[in-house]
Design a protein around this motif. Structure first.
Motif, PDB file in Angstrom:
ATOM      1  N   PRO A 181       0.795  -1.235   0.000  1.00 31.51           N
ATOM      2  CA  PRO A 181       0.000   0.000   0.000  1.00 31.51           C
ATOM      3  C   PRO A 181       0.827   1.285   0.000  1.00 31.51           C
ATOM      4  O   PRO A 181       0.531   2.218  -0.751  1.00 31.51           O
ATOM      5  CB  PRO A 181      -0.834  -0.125   1.288  1.00 31.51           C
ATOM      6  N   ALA A 182       1.878   1.354   0.833  1.00 28.48           N
ATOM      7  CA  ALA A 182       2.653   2.590   0.943  1.00 28.48           C
ATOM      8  C   ALA A 182       3.363   2.932  -0.356  1.00 28.48           C
ATOM      9  O   ALA A 182       3.318   4.076  -0.834  1.00 28.48           O
ATOM     10  CB  ALA A 182       3.663   2.481   2.086  1.00 28.48           C
ATOM     11  N   THR A 183       4.035   1.949  -0.944  1.00 30.18           N
ATOM     12  CA  THR A 183       4.753   2.202  -2.187  1.00 30.18           C
ATOM     13  C   THR A 183       3.789   2.379  -3.357  1.00 30.18           C
ATOM     14  O   THR A 183       4.084   3.105  -4.312  1.00 30.18           O
ATOM     15  CB  THR A 183       5.751   1.061  -2.481  1.00 30.18           C
ATOM     16  N   ARG A 184       2.651   1.728  -3.278  1.00 26.41           N
ATOM     17  CA  ARG A 184       1.628   1.926  -4.309  1.00 26.41           C
ATOM     18  C   ARG A 184       1.178   3.390  -4.313  1.00 26.41           C
ATOM     19  O   ARG A 184       1.077   4.014  -5.369  1.00 26.41           O
ATOM     20  CB  ARG A 184       0.451   0.994  -4.055  1.00 26.41           C
ATOM     21  N   SER A 185       0.938   3.938  -3.145  1.00 21.13           N
ATOM     22  CA  SER A 185       0.535   5.346  -3.037  1.00 21.13           C
ATOM     23  C   SER A 185       1.636   6.270  -3.536  1.00 21.13           C
ATOM     24  O   SER A 185       1.366   7.277  -4.210  1.00 21.13           O
ATOM     25  CB  SER A 185       0.193   5.679  -1.580  1.00 21.13           C
ATOM     26  N   ALA A 186       2.881   5.930  -3.216  1.00 19.90           N
ATOM     27  CA  ALA A 186       4.002   6.761  -3.652  1.00 19.90           C
ATOM     28  C   ALA A 186       4.117   6.790  -5.173  1.00 19.90           C
ATOM     29  O   ALA A 186       4.418   7.835  -5.764  1.00 19.90           O
ATOM     30  CB  ALA A 186       5.301   6.249  -3.030  1.00 19.90           C
ATOM     31  N   ILE A 187       3.880   5.671  -5.806  1.00 22.42           N
ATOM     32  CA  ILE A 187       3.928   5.616  -7.275  1.00 22.42           C
ATOM     33  C   ILE A 187       2.866   6.533  -7.866  1.00 22.42           C
ATOM     34  O   ILE A 187       3.136   7.324  -8.780  1.00 22.42           O
ATOM     35  CB  ILE A 187       3.713   4.166  -7.762  1.00 22.42           C
ATOM     36  N   ILE A 188       1.652   6.452  -7.330  1.00 15.70           N
ATOM     37  CA  ILE A 188       0.547   7.265  -7.845  1.00 15.70           C
ATOM     38  C   ILE A 188       0.799   8.741  -7.592  1.00 15.70           C
ATOM     39  O   ILE A 188       0.603   9.586  -8.474  1.00 15.70           O
ATOM     40  CB  ILE A 188      -0.784   6.814  -7.218  1.00 15.70           C
ATOM     41  N   GLU A 189       1.262   9.081  -6.380  1.00 16.27           N
ATOM     42  CA  GLU A 189       1.500  10.481  -6.021  1.00 16.27           C
ATOM     43  C   GLU A 189       2.622  11.109  -6.839  1.00 16.27           C
ATOM     44  O   GLU A 189       2.648  12.329  -7.032  1.00 16.27           O
ATOM     45  CB  GLU A 189       1.820  10.575  -4.527  1.00 16.27           C
ATOM     46  N   ASN A 190       3.563  10.293  -7.310  1.00 12.06           N
ATOM     47  CA  ASN A 190       4.678  10.807  -8.118  1.00 12.06           C
ATOM     48  C   ASN A 190       4.409  10.683  -9.618  1.00 12.06           C
ATOM     49  O   ASN A 190       5.346  10.676 -10.426  1.00 12.06           O
ATOM     50  CB  ASN A 190       5.959  10.058  -7.759  1.00 12.06           C
ATOM     51  N   ASP A 191       3.132  10.594  -9.987  1.00  7.54           N
ATOM     52  CA  ASP A 191       2.718  10.530 -11.399  1.00  7.54           C
ATOM     53  C   ASP A 191       3.214   9.267 -12.094  1.00  7.54           C
ATOM     54  O   ASP A 191       3.502   9.271 -13.303  1.00  7.54           O
ATOM     55  CB  ASP A 191       3.204  11.767 -12.166  1.00  7.54           C
TER      56      ASP A 191
END
Length: 383
Positions: free
Chosen positions: A233-243
């Motif tokens: 979940p955490a890295t998934r969110s980071a991928i989305i937040e960084n386009d």
């Protein structure tokens, strides 16, 4: 009795197809001989794969083995096609595979005789994997962490990670180095702890995709790393937040016919579409349209199709996406896939399940609140 006009039409069609076959056949011997030669050399290199060495070299050999299997599988699919499909098949991808294998050989075979020493994790000579072969790079990382009682730093993996990130920073426009570096990061992300650590490289990975958008290798391998990182979940969110979604979709648009790019991209999008919030967000970014186009373009490539179906299923799980997917023509494309592979269990299972979702049949179509973060997706094997 057949009419004269129809007979002439059939005769003309036969002549045209024969001409196409002759034209296509003139290049077939070239790509087939090139690929066969490179596959034979790859076999030799894999037979002499070292038992120990730096993590980058071990990951490179794992990459070579994966690509070799992919090429052999695609050639087998090509040869199993009816003659008229083979006549229209774009074989340029096979020559691209041969070129990649040659580049790998030139880059890495020189390093086999002199492997740099250092703090990188090593594997024991006597250790075998359950399949009887030498351990994969994933197992190397797992063993190193296990031997250090789960301590990432004590296992030396932080050193490896820093080396890879520094290399990507220093070689920001070197497509070959970036491809191999991303592949190394992929093999380092083996569990939640390692995904969290490797997650620090997400900005570097996405920058590589932006700066090297014309390199199909960079797009494919970087997306492959994102597949593994999107499992948490955490890295998934980071991928989305960084386009990251935008970067993946851009790679798909720029390389529409490249099966390697689309295989990795669809797998990454499938993992990113894990919760209802993410499924809704990905649709607003145009993911449904790109996955649909990928499915149509690569309908005859099972290696891509399976991950397209997984991404479609996860997007369709969110009920508010279903009308949009239907309007794009998803139902027809999914039915085409299911009809084309009646004996393929996974295509039948996921394809039929997604069709039922889009038709509003079954419990999977129950509405969810937009803020519901429960994971509801088709689990995929990492690629």
């Amino acid at each position: 009795m057949i009419s004269l006009d129809r007979a002439l039409f059939v005769l003309l069609l036969g002549v045209l197809l024969q001409a196409i076959l002759q034209l296509r056949g003139s290049g077939t011997a070239v790509w087939r001989s090139n690929v066969a030669a490179e596959l034979a050399l790859a076999d030799t290199l894999l037979e002499h794969r070292p038992d120990e060495g730096d993590a980058l070299l071990l990951a490179a050999f794992e990459t070579l083995e994966v690509r070799k299997r992919l090429v052999e599988g695609q050639i087998a699919q090509h040869d199993a096609m009816p003659w008229f499909q083979r006549a229209l098949y774009d074989t340029s991808s096979f020559q691209a595979h041969a070129d990649w294998l040659k580049s790998w050989r030139q880059e890495w075979s020189e390093r086999l005789a002199a492997k740099p020493a250092g703090t990188l994790p090593r594997r024991a000579k006597s250790t075998k994997s359950p399949s009887g072969g030498l351990q994969s790079a994933v197992e190397v990382a797992q063993d190193a962490i296990k031997g250090a009682a789960g301590d990432w730093k004590a296992a030396g993996m932080d050193v490896v990670l820093d080396e890879v990130i520094n290399l990507m920073d220093a070689e920001a426009d070197n497509a070959f180095v970036l491809s191999r570096s991303c592949e190394s990061l992929r093999y380092m992300a083996v569990d939640d702890e390692s995904r969290s650590a490797v997650g620090n490289s997400i900005p570097v990975i996405l920058r590589a995709m932006v700066l090297n958008e014309n390199s199909s290798e960079v797009q494919g391998y970087c997306s492959g790393t994102l597949v593994h990182l999107a499992a948490a979940p955490a890295t998934r969110s980071a991928i989305i937040e960084n386009d990251g979604v935008e970067a993946i979709l851009r790679g798909m648009r720029l390389h529409p016919g490249n099966s390697f790019v689309h295989l990795k991209a669809c797998a990454a999008l499938a993992n990113l579409a894990a919760t209802s919030r993410e499924q809704k967000l990905l649709m607003t970014k145009g993911t449904g349209q790109e996955v649909l186009q990928s499915l149509k373009t690569h309908l005859h490539d099972l290696s891509v199709l399976e991950y397209c179906l997984g991404a479609f299923h996860n997007l369709a799980t969110y009920s508010e996406n279903q009308a949009t997917l239907r309007s794009l023509g998803a139902l027809r494309a999914l039915r085409d896939a299911v009809r084309l592979y009646p004996q393929h269990a996974e295509v039948q299972r996921v394809g039929t399940k997604t069709i039922r979702l889009l038709k509003g049949v079954g419990r999977d179509s129950v509405d969810k609140a937009p803020g519901d973060d429960r994971e509801d997706r088709e689990d995929l094997q990492a690629v």
